[in-house]
Design an enzyme around this catalytic site. Structure first.
Site, PDB file in Angstrom:
ATOM      1  N   ASP A  96       7.588  -7.542  -5.842  1.00 21.75           N
ATOM      2  CA  ASP A  96       7.706  -6.118  -6.135  1.00 21.75           C
ATOM      3  C   ASP A  96       7.672  -5.481  -7.343  1.00 21.75           C
ATOM      4  O   ASP A  96       7.757  -4.937  -8.188  1.00 21.75           O
ATOM      5  CB  ASP A  96       9.442  -5.880  -6.120  1.00 21.75           C
ATOM      6  CG  ASP A  96       9.419  -5.003  -4.098  1.00 21.75           C
ATOM      7  OD1 ASP A  96       8.311  -5.135  -3.558  1.00 21.75           O
ATOM      8  OD2 ASP A  96      10.560  -5.202  -3.823  1.00 21.75           O
ATOM      9  N   ASP A 153       7.094  -3.309   2.372  1.00 21.70           N
ATOM     10  CA  ASP A 153       7.203  -2.522   1.102  1.00 21.70           C
ATOM     11  C   ASP A 153       5.797  -2.460   0.149  1.00 21.70           C
ATOM     12  O   ASP A 153       6.101  -1.756  -0.778  1.00 21.70           O
ATOM     13  CB  ASP A 153       8.319  -3.218   0.245  1.00 21.70           C
ATOM     14  CG  ASP A 153       9.199  -3.716   1.235  1.00 21.70           C
ATOM     15  OD1 ASP A 153       9.392  -3.945   2.825  1.00 21.70           O
ATOM     16  OD2 ASP A 153      10.345  -3.704   0.690  1.00 21.70           O
TER      17      ASP A 153
HETATM   18  N1  GLY Z   1      12.353  -3.146  -1.226  1.00 22.98           N
HETATM   19  C1  GLY Z   1      13.555  -3.083  -0.422  1.00 22.98           C
HETATM   20  C2  GLY Z   1      13.493  -1.820  -0.392  1.00 22.98           C
HETATM   21  O1  GLY Z   1      13.178  -0.978   0.026  1.00 22.98           O
HETATM   22  O2  GLY Z   1      14.765  -2.066   0.296  1.00 22.98           O
END
Ligand code: GLY
Length: 374
Positions: A96, A153
């Protein structure tokens, strides 16, 4: 038609004025905290390696870009430095970093030309590239024992690599981003446009081991925020690469997403629970969808993009007029009724910083802001 546009602009301007007022109030109260969730009216202070640490400064950079106000710029300025400091300590950064460095280092560099911000952004892009599994052609999710996991994600982390490819003229960043996006086309997006959250691959052979429900209700269900990461991420992958397969995938997911929306256009947290209308909403999925739909609409001829833009406007109206906390200056958060992780019972019916961020991004776009964070 022009009357409709004027009315839309007036309603958005009103929301924007209230967003500025509320953000300045929150800023005065949270100082240098890294907000993630406001569950009892106060934004918390989350650790900096958590995936959400870029959204508050990103929201401030957008406000600065739109208004020119120094208060937002000076509050956002240090965040890429603080993220780098967190990287230098024992940490749990992972896939992320795009969510974290695009709204901070990359945005700061784009707006100010700061060379240190560029250096930090490229560092993060190199870190993300290093997570590529060559056999399975995916970016590895998380750390510890999850050596073969990939998640939807990460479509929103790819713009960090695509930006780095353009910035350095080094095609390896784009090759990795496209290889991951191709794996998503093959293994995550189903025929009907719905999307898996997690695919677990064998990290040695690259074969699919299993599908996991993750933050969704079940492996075969349809976690609404996950659908949006695919929609928006594929649209951005198309913007950078011109690969029509990514555009068509974004449209397919968008059609599925739109078909699942309830009457007020704000999705429940998963579209495939036994009784969705009894389930909590997720306003963060709504705000991110609105911004992604505007992205999609902007890349298509006006007649083809109209459906996406119309739904985005409907979502923005619904959020601003039914789910916003803009007139409540005693509680933090711009939106209420976000759902973080329902299966784990974490952060349900709360304000979420990423919901707030994408709401600001949406309203800014509807008022004509042309900037790009993702
Ligand atoms: N990237 C984690 C979420 O969308 O909660």
């Amino acid at each position: 038609m022009n009357g409709n546009i004027d009315t839309m602009q007036q309603r958005m301007k009103l929301q924007w004025t209230k967003i500025e007022r509320k953000t300045e109030k929150i800023l005065g109260e949270i100082g240098s905290r890294s907000p993630h969730v406001a569950s009892s009216g106060q934004y918390d202070d989350m650790r900096l390696d958590w995936w959400t640490s870029g959204f508050w400064p990103g929201l401030l950079w957008i406000l600065h870009d739109v208004t020119g106000k120094e208060i937002y710029r000076s509050a956002a300025w240090d965040w890429d430095f603080k993220l780098e400091q967190a990287f230098a300590r024992k940490n749990n950064f992972h896939h992320d970093v795009g969510f974290q460095f695009l709204p901070t280092a990359v945005m700061k560099y784009k707006l100010t030309g700061d060379e240190e911000a560029r250096r930090r952004a490229l560092f993060a892009a190199n870190f993300l590239s290093g997570r590529f599994n060559m056999q399975g052609r995916f970016l590895r999710a998380w750390n510890q024992d999850k050596t073969g996991w990939a998640i939807i994600d990460s479509m929103m982390n790819l713009p960090l690599l695509l930006w780095a490819a353009e910035e350095t003229s080094d095609p390896r960043f784009r090759q990795i981003a496209c290889a991951h996006a191709d794996t998503v086309l093959r293994h995550f997006i189903r025929e009907d446009g719905s999307v898996y959250h997690i695919v677990a691959f064998d990290p040695d052979t690259g074969e699919v081991d299993e599908y996991l429900g993750g933050q969704g209700y079940a492996p075969q269900s349809s976690w609404s925020r996950g659908q949006v990461w695919a929609l928006y991420g594929m649209a951005v992958a198309y913007r950078f690469t011109g690969d029509i397969r990514y555009l068509r995938a974004a449209q397919r997911v968008a059609h599925y997403f739109i078909s699942c929306l309830p009457a007020d256009r704000v999705p429940h947290w998963d579209f495939r629970t036994p009784n969705p209308s009894n389930e909590p909403r997720d306003t963060s999925a709504a705000s991110c969808a609105a911004s992604g739909l505007l992205e999609l609409a902007a890349m298509l001829p006006a007649e083809e993009g109209r459906i996406y833009r119309t739904v985005a406007i409907d979502i923005a109206f619904s959020l601003g007029e039914r789910y916003a906390l803009l007139d409540d200056l005693d509680r933090h958060g711009l939106l209420r009724e976000g759902t973080g992780n329902k299966p784990d019972g974490q952060n349900v019916n709360v304000s979420l910083i990423y919901g707030d961020y994408f709401y600001v991004e949406t309203v800014a776009k509807l008022l004509g802001w042309q900037g790009k964070v993702f």
